[in-house]
Structures are given as C-alpha cells and as structure tokens.
Design a protein around this motif. Structure first.
Motif, PDB file in Angstrom:
ATOM      1  N   GLU A 105     -49.549  27.284   5.337  1.00  0.00           N
ATOM      2  CA  GLU A 105     -50.436  26.253   4.815  1.00  0.00           C
ATOM      3  C   GLU A 105     -49.691  25.573   3.673  1.00  0.00           C
ATOM      4  N   HIS A 106     -49.500  24.274   3.781  1.00  0.00           N
ATOM      5  CA  HIS A 106     -48.623  23.590   2.831  1.00  0.00           C
ATOM      6  C   HIS A 106     -49.265  22.320   2.296  1.00  0.00           C
ATOM      7  N   TYR A 107     -48.818  21.956   1.098  1.00  0.00           N
ATOM      8  CA  TYR A 107     -49.251  20.724   0.447  1.00  0.00           C
ATOM      9  C   TYR A 107     -48.020  20.098  -0.206  1.00  0.00           C
ATOM     10  N   PHE A 108     -47.657  18.902   0.214  1.00  0.00           N
ATOM     11  CA  PHE A 108     -46.523  18.197  -0.370  1.00  0.00           C
ATOM     12  C   PHE A 108     -47.041  17.079  -1.266  1.00  0.00           C
ATOM     13  N   LEU A 109     -46.796  17.202  -2.565  1.00  0.00           N
ATOM     14  CA  LEU A 109     -47.147  16.156  -3.519  1.00  0.00           C
ATOM     15  C   LEU A 109     -45.830  15.532  -3.978  1.00  0.00           C
ATOM     16  N   LYS A 134     -43.849  12.972   6.333  1.00  0.00           N
ATOM     17  CA  LYS A 134     -44.812  12.719   7.417  1.00  0.00           C
ATOM     18  C   LYS A 134     -44.092  12.581   8.752  1.00  0.00           C
ATOM     19  N   ASP A 135     -42.942  11.928   8.729  1.00  0.00           N
ATOM     20  CA  ASP A 135     -42.146  11.794   9.957  1.00  0.00           C
ATOM     21  C   ASP A 135     -41.664  13.155  10.465  1.00  0.00           C
ATOM     22  N   GLN A 136     -41.512  14.120   9.544  1.00  0.00           N
ATOM     23  CA  GLN A 136     -41.079  15.465   9.936  1.00  0.00           C
ATOM     24  C   GLN A 136     -42.233  16.321  10.459  1.00  0.00           C
ATOM     25  N   GLY A 137     -43.437  15.769  10.455  1.00  0.00           N
ATOM     26  CA  GLY A 137     -44.566  16.468  11.040  1.00  0.00           C
ATOM     27  C   GLY A 137     -45.415  17.274  10.084  1.00  0.00           C
ATOM     28  N   PHE A 138     -45.237  17.085   8.778  1.00  0.00           N
ATOM     29  CA  PHE A 138     -46.047  17.832   7.818  1.00  0.00           C
ATOM     30  C   PHE A 138     -47.432  17.203   7.709  1.00  0.00           C
ATOM     31  N   SER A 139     -48.435  18.052   7.568  1.00  0.00           N
ATOM     32  CA  SER A 139     -49.817  17.590   7.697  1.00  0.00           C
ATOM     33  C   SER A 139     -50.417  17.085   6.390  1.00  0.00           C
ATOM     34  N   PHE A 140     -50.135  17.755   5.271  1.00  0.00           N
ATOM     35  CA  PHE A 140     -50.723  17.339   3.991  1.00  0.00           C
ATOM     36  C   PHE A 140     -49.615  16.785   3.095  1.00  0.00           C
TER      37      PHE A 140
END
Length: 391
Positions: A156-160, A171-177
């Motif tokens: 479960e990940h969050y990229f800020l 986002k292009d790499q497929g990360f959801s948040f």
C-alpha cells in the motif's frame, strides 16, 4: 484512533544529537556539537551531505500528527543487515513516512532504501519524491531505484511528489496514489513565507544586507551575483551548504586550529575557491548545522538571493524576501508547482546589468497572485496528509 507514524529518510537537524538507537527507541544527547576544527566541521557536513536537506525532515515532522516518531534511517538499515531485523519496528508502527528529495535520478541507485522498505510490514508514504533532470526519466533508472519502485508497487503506497513532472512519471509507471504536493519545507512556517513574499516590492537591490547561496567553488555565476547585487559596506554574506564536500572549496584552520565559529556560524579559517580573485565585494561566509540558528541569523537580513532552493526557503521561513534562481529541472519542478518567486538562470546570466534586471523583475511580479498560488498549494498539502490519515 490515529495511526502510529514511523518517520524516516532525510532527517531534520535534531538527528545531530542522536547518541544511539535500540529497537524503536532513539536516545538523544543534551550536548550540542561544536564543530570548530576542520575535522569536526567536515564530519558534520558529511553526516548530512547538504545542510539544506535538514529543512526537508524538519518540515515533514512539523506537518505530521503528534503521533509521528523519527527513527534514523541508518538504524533501520543496520537492523536489516546485522540480523536484528525490523520485527519490533513493525509491531510499534502502523505506517511509514519516508522523507526524500530528488530520488529519481540516474546518479543514485536506491539500493539501501529498497532493502529497508521491503522489510517494513506497513504502508509507505514517499514524501517529497522528485526528479533531478527530465532526461533521467527518459532512460532506465538505476537498478536499485527500479527495485525500490517495485517494492513500493507491491505495498500500500502513497507518493507525494515535488511537482507535476514526477507525478506524471509515477502515474505512467502504474502507481495508484500519486499527488503533487511540493517539498514539505515550503510549508514549515507559512505565515512567515507569505510575509516575506509581500515584502518583495520593497527590496532595494544592492542596498542593505543580502544573503547569497549558490555553488561557490564550482562556477563563477554566484560570484557574479555577489558582485552585482551586494552592497559596498561589507554587510552581505554567503551561506555554505555543501561546497567543501562537492565543489572544491578548500578550508584551512586559523592560528588557533579553528575553521568555524559555532556561536555566530561564521567561517573563520582560510577559504579558497574557484574565481576567488574575481570577487570584488567583502562577503562574510557562514555555515549552519542547526536550522533554528540559521533562521534566527537570516531574519536580520534584508534580502535573500541565490541558486539554492533550501538556502532561500529558510530565508522565506524567516520572513526575509527571497528570489530563487532556477538552475535545473529539480528546482523548476518545485518552483513551477509552488509559484514561489523565481528567475531563470539563463535570463539572469545573460543580463548586461544584473542589478537592474532583478529590480525590474521584482517590480513586475504579481505578488497577490504568488501568495494565492502558494496558499492554495499549502492547503492542498495539508488536505492530502489528512486524506491519508497522517496530518
């Protein structure tokens, strides 16, 4: 119930006081370091690599809920590699906030980060992740960094992120948040930041006390800035962040064996750097390892100008009007996203009269618009932290 937050990654200046760490406990010294010899000074600098980085960890800790606890990354890394493991950490915390900077770059392989975060049995927030140069994203990132991204994709990940470019890449790499928020250092003292921006039209370039930042020892651009924009009365100053480590600035002790006065933050030994003979103004040189001391000293200045992001951010935190020179994609991403006052390095370097150019640039700035955009970014930053449950 609020989550128990593990904060690690890039630290604040409080990390200088850590004596040791055991399991999830960190023990701090009450004795402040006084790195006045060359050896002690260089050791302090190497511990953080760039003193501006302290603002990142400090900004993160201020922004998070009171349930956040800082554990130094080196302790987690040692525990993974010496057989101790992270069982106690996994039991004590519910979510990890990992403070970072320009992590997505070809010159850094994030092997240690991948190794440690893979052993954490909890969601991970990558706070302040960004790029160094756009072309780095067009090539394959180093193997360790690719492994880190894969580790995070499986959690479960969050990229800020620091800005829109990094957000689009992830986002292009497929990360959801993925949310662009800027650097946490920008929101440390927002009232002072706004006050500093409001004061920009009152700046009298070339008069008063100006603090400069840049890459003295690597290029002559900063020397040109100081010659053009500092006053003639010797009241201006330059602040070192990492120049003796990375940009061939040489320091040698005085007759008492000291290179640094820890009380004033002033360099007192002999300094040598590229283009030294070209510097026509009397400039005092300082270094600060404690961000509170750095802000207190900076608050007495009239204007901050330079080619370092955090060297100017700390001036804004101090209520001092600042203009940041955008020198690379890393800085442009943060400055374009935040709307903070900037000028392009190429435009500045090509100006025949830098003082007149900067005066005109400040006069043309739409200050209410700058403040409105910055305030919107601050609200968004805090909203995202609340959405995750860590604000």
């Amino acid at each position: 119930m609020s989550p128990r937050i593990l904060l690690t990654g890039i630290p604040g200046h409080y990390t200088r006081l850590i004596q040791r760490a055991e399991d999830s406990r960190v023990f701090y010294s009450e004795k402040q370091p006084q790195p006045e010899t060359k050896e002690a000074y260089m050791r302090e600098l190497k511990n953080i690599s760039n003193t501006g980085n302290y603002l990142i960890g400090e900004g993160a800790l201020r922004a998070l809920s009171p349930d956040a606890t800082h554990i130094p990354f080196w302790h987690l890394y040692n525990a993974v590699n010496n057989g101790t493991g992270l069982d106690s950490i996994n039991k004590q915390f519910d979510i990890c906030v990992f403070t970072c900077a320009n992590l997505l770059r070809k010159s850094l392989s994030a092997d240690a980060e991948a190794q440690v975060l893979a052993k954490l049995d909890m969601p991970v927030v990558m706070l302040g992740i960004g790029i160094q140069n756009r072309p780095d994203l067009e090539e394959s990132l180093p193997e360790g960094t690719q492994r880190l991204l894969q580790v995070l994709k499986e959690k479960e990940h969050y990229f800020l992120t620091r800005g829109d470019e990094t957000a689009a890449y992830l986002k292009d790499q497929g990360f959801s948040f993925v949310r662009p928020v800027g650097c946490p250092s920008m929101y440390f003292m927002p009232a002072n930041m706004r006050r500093a921006i409001r004061r920009l039209p009152d700046v009298k370039v070339g008069e008063g006390r100006t603090v400069f930042t840049g890459y003295m020892g690597a290029a002559l651009d900063t020397i040109g800035d100081m010659n053009a924009l500092s006053s003639d009365d010797g009241r201006s100053a330059y602040v070192i962040q990492d120049e003796p480590l990375h940009f061939d600035m040489q320091i040698e002790p005085d007759e008492e064996g000291r290179v640094y006065d820890s009380t004033s933050g002033e360099m007192i030994g002999d300094l040598a750097f590229k283009g030294q003979d070209e510097l026509k103004k009397n400039i005092k040189v300082h270094t600060f390892f404690d961000t509170n001391q750095w802000r207190a000293w900076t608050s007495s200045m009239d204007f901050s100008f330079g080619r370092r992001f955090h060297g100017n951010i700390i001036a804004l935190q101090s209520g001092v009007p600042s203009l940041i020179v955008a020198v690379d994609d890393r800085m442009r991403e943060m400055l374009n996203f935040s709307g903070l006052p900037k000028v392009e390095a190429e435009d500045l370097n090509s100006a025949n009269d830098r003082s007149a150019f900067i005066s005109d640039h400040l006069a043309q700035m739409n200050i209410p618009q700058v403040i409105e955009k910055y305030s919107d970014r601050e609200r968004s930053f805090r909203s995202v932290l609340t959405e995750i449950g860590i604000g």
